[in-house]
Write a protein that holds these residues in place. Structure first.
Motif, short mmCIF file in Angstrom:
data_model
loop_
_atom_site.label_atom_id
_atom_site.label_comp_id
_atom_site.label_asym_id
_atom_site.label_seq_id
_atom_site.Cartn_x
_atom_site.Cartn_y
_atom_site.Cartn_z
N SER A 175 0.88 -1.25 0.14
CA SER A 175 -0.03 -0.01 -0.04
C SER A 175 1.08 1.21 -0.10
O SER A 175 2.02 1.29 0.42
N SER A 176 0.30 2.32 -0.65
CA SER A 176 0.96 3.62 -0.54
C SER A 176 1.26 4.07 0.73
O SER A 176 2.27 4.61 1.21
N MET A 177 0.36 4.00 1.75
CA MET A 177 0.41 4.38 3.16
C MET A 177 1.24 3.52 4.10
O MET A 177 2.24 4.19 4.75
N GLY A 178 1.45 2.37 3.63
CA GLY A 178 2.28 1.50 4.28
C GLY A 178 3.77 1.78 4.03
O GLY A 178 4.73 1.95 4.66
N ARG A 179 3.97 2.25 2.45
CA ARG A 179 5.30 2.76 2.03
C ARG A 179 5.76 4.00 2.74
O ARG A 179 6.89 4.23 2.99
N ALA A 180 4.79 4.84 3.03
CA ALA A 180 4.93 6.04 3.26
C ALA A 180 5.33 6.00 4.92
O ALA A 180 6.35 6.64 5.62
N LEU A 181 4.62 5.02 5.73
CA LEU A 181 5.08 4.71 7.09
C LEU A 181 6.44 4.11 7.23
O LEU A 181 7.40 4.62 7.97
N PRO A 241 3.47 10.75 4.67
CA PRO A 241 3.80 10.63 5.92
C PRO A 241 3.21 11.77 7.04
O PRO A 241 3.24 12.85 6.32
N VAL A 242 2.85 11.58 7.94
CA VAL A 242 2.02 12.85 8.80
C VAL A 242 2.93 13.05 9.85
O VAL A 242 3.80 14.19 9.89
N CYS A 243 2.86 12.10 11.13
CA CYS A 243 3.90 12.45 12.08
C CYS A 243 3.75 11.35 12.95
O CYS A 243 3.16 10.22 12.94
N ARG A 244 4.56 11.60 14.36
CA ARG A 244 4.54 10.51 15.21
C ARG A 244 3.81 11.05 16.31
O ARG A 244 4.04 12.10 16.74
N ILE A 245 2.93 9.98 16.76
CA ILE A 245 2.09 10.71 17.96
C ILE A 245 2.28 9.58 19.14
O ILE A 245 2.74 8.28 18.73
N ASN A 246 2.02 9.82 20.18
CA ASN A 246 2.08 8.85 21.52
C ASN A 246 3.45 8.32 21.59
O ASN A 246 3.57 7.12 21.91
N VAL A 251 2.03 8.00 12.01
CA VAL A 251 0.67 8.11 11.20
C VAL A 251 0.98 8.52 9.77
O VAL A 251 1.88 9.33 9.50
N ALA A 252 0.02 7.95 8.80
CA ALA A 252 0.29 8.34 7.45
C ALA A 252 -1.17 8.67 7.00
O ALA A 252 -2.14 8.06 7.48
#
Length: 284
Positions: A175-181, A241-246, A251-252
């Motif tokens: 997935s594109s989001m998996g690759r972004a992560l 990619p968005v950011c790292r939380i907690n 998160v993507a």
């Protein structure tokens, strides 16, 4: 518009097909982790019970004792004891057809995690605007071992042949989001993840490994990755990619569009950059 995939073509996968694929991914996940990270402290009975919960079908058809036993390679008597316990605790229900289904109480397991992810609520207005503009499904996802798992989805009318529901599990490399992560990790961690994927899913890696590596590198350079039909051949997607939380949760955000709606290069040249800009807004 591209004619590569027709909306009624035989290659289209149904929600039922993808639910089955996600179910297989879930049940394989613990087995993969045990192979990669053997641990004498591993509680096999607990793991088997949790794997049974993860096998519940999203289409509501349910699973039988025999199907569970075959999937988890357990004796039917062991499955019966485990399911009886889960029934007693309220996590499963059993119909007149003898099939087990998830019971409402199972939702209490996810609530603490979902409620703590404030980014989900904050991102909704921007995700909805993007979904309406692109006529796409727009999702937030986090990394879960060698998979991505959806934590939110905004859907618009007739956007895709399947809806990536909350909790849907997808192999990172597809997935594109998996690759972004993966692109968000350090060089050493990124290589470790890719090596583990190659060992755990050699068929996937032989087919998509180099493409995944290329898109991960492009994501680091341009802010988004794409996947042209990796998980579902009728859907093309971009992820950013968005950011790292907690402290330790990356998160993507991604958008998925039916392939037949896209012109050649449209995802890379138009929607990908806009998605990267959305990710920046969500991060701030």
């Amino acid at each position: 518009m591209s004619s590569r995939l027709d909306r009624t073509g035989a290659s289209r996968r149904t929600d039922k097909d993808l639910a089955a694929r996600g179910r297989g991914a879930r049940s394989a996940g613990v087995q993969e982790r045990r192979k990669l990270e053997p641990d004498a402290k591993f509680a096999t009975t607990l793991a088997n019970g949790l794997q049974i919960l993860s096998m519940m079908r999203a289409d509501g058809i349910g699973v039988t004792n025999a199907e569970i036993a075959a999937e988890l390679q357990l004796k039917r008597s062991s499955v019966s004891r485990l399911c009886s316990t889960l029934l007693e605790l309220g996590y499963l229900s059993k119909g007149a057809d003898g099939r087990y289904r998830a019971a409402p109480h199972v939702l209490t397991l996810a609530h603490p995690m979902l409620a703590s992810l404030r980014l989900r609520q904050r991102a909704l207005p921007d995700m909805r605007d993007f979904a309406e503009l692109a006529q796409a499904n727009v999702s937030l996802t986090v990394m879960d071992g060698l998979y991505s798992i959806n934590i939110e989805t905004i859907r618009t009318f007739d956007t895709a042949p399947h809806i990536p529901e909350v909790g849907m599990l997808v192999p990172l490399e597809l997935s594109s989001m998996g690759r972004a992560l993966i692109s968000m990790q350090t060089d050493a961690e990124r290589e470790r993840i890719l090596e583990e994927i190659a060992r755990a899913r050699p068929e996937n890696w032989a087919r998509f490994g180099q493409e995944a590596r290329d898109e991960i590198q492009k994501c680091k350079e341009r802010g988004f990755a794409i996947a042209l039909g990796g998980f579902d051949p009728t859907v093309y997607a971009a992820g950013a990619p968005v950011c790292r939380i907690n402290e330790n949760m990356d998160v993507a955000v991604g958008c998925a569009v039916p392939a037949y709606r896209l012109r050649p290069g449209e995802l890379e040249e138009h929607w990908g950059p806009r998605l990267a800009a959305l990710a920046e807004r969500l991060e701030s």
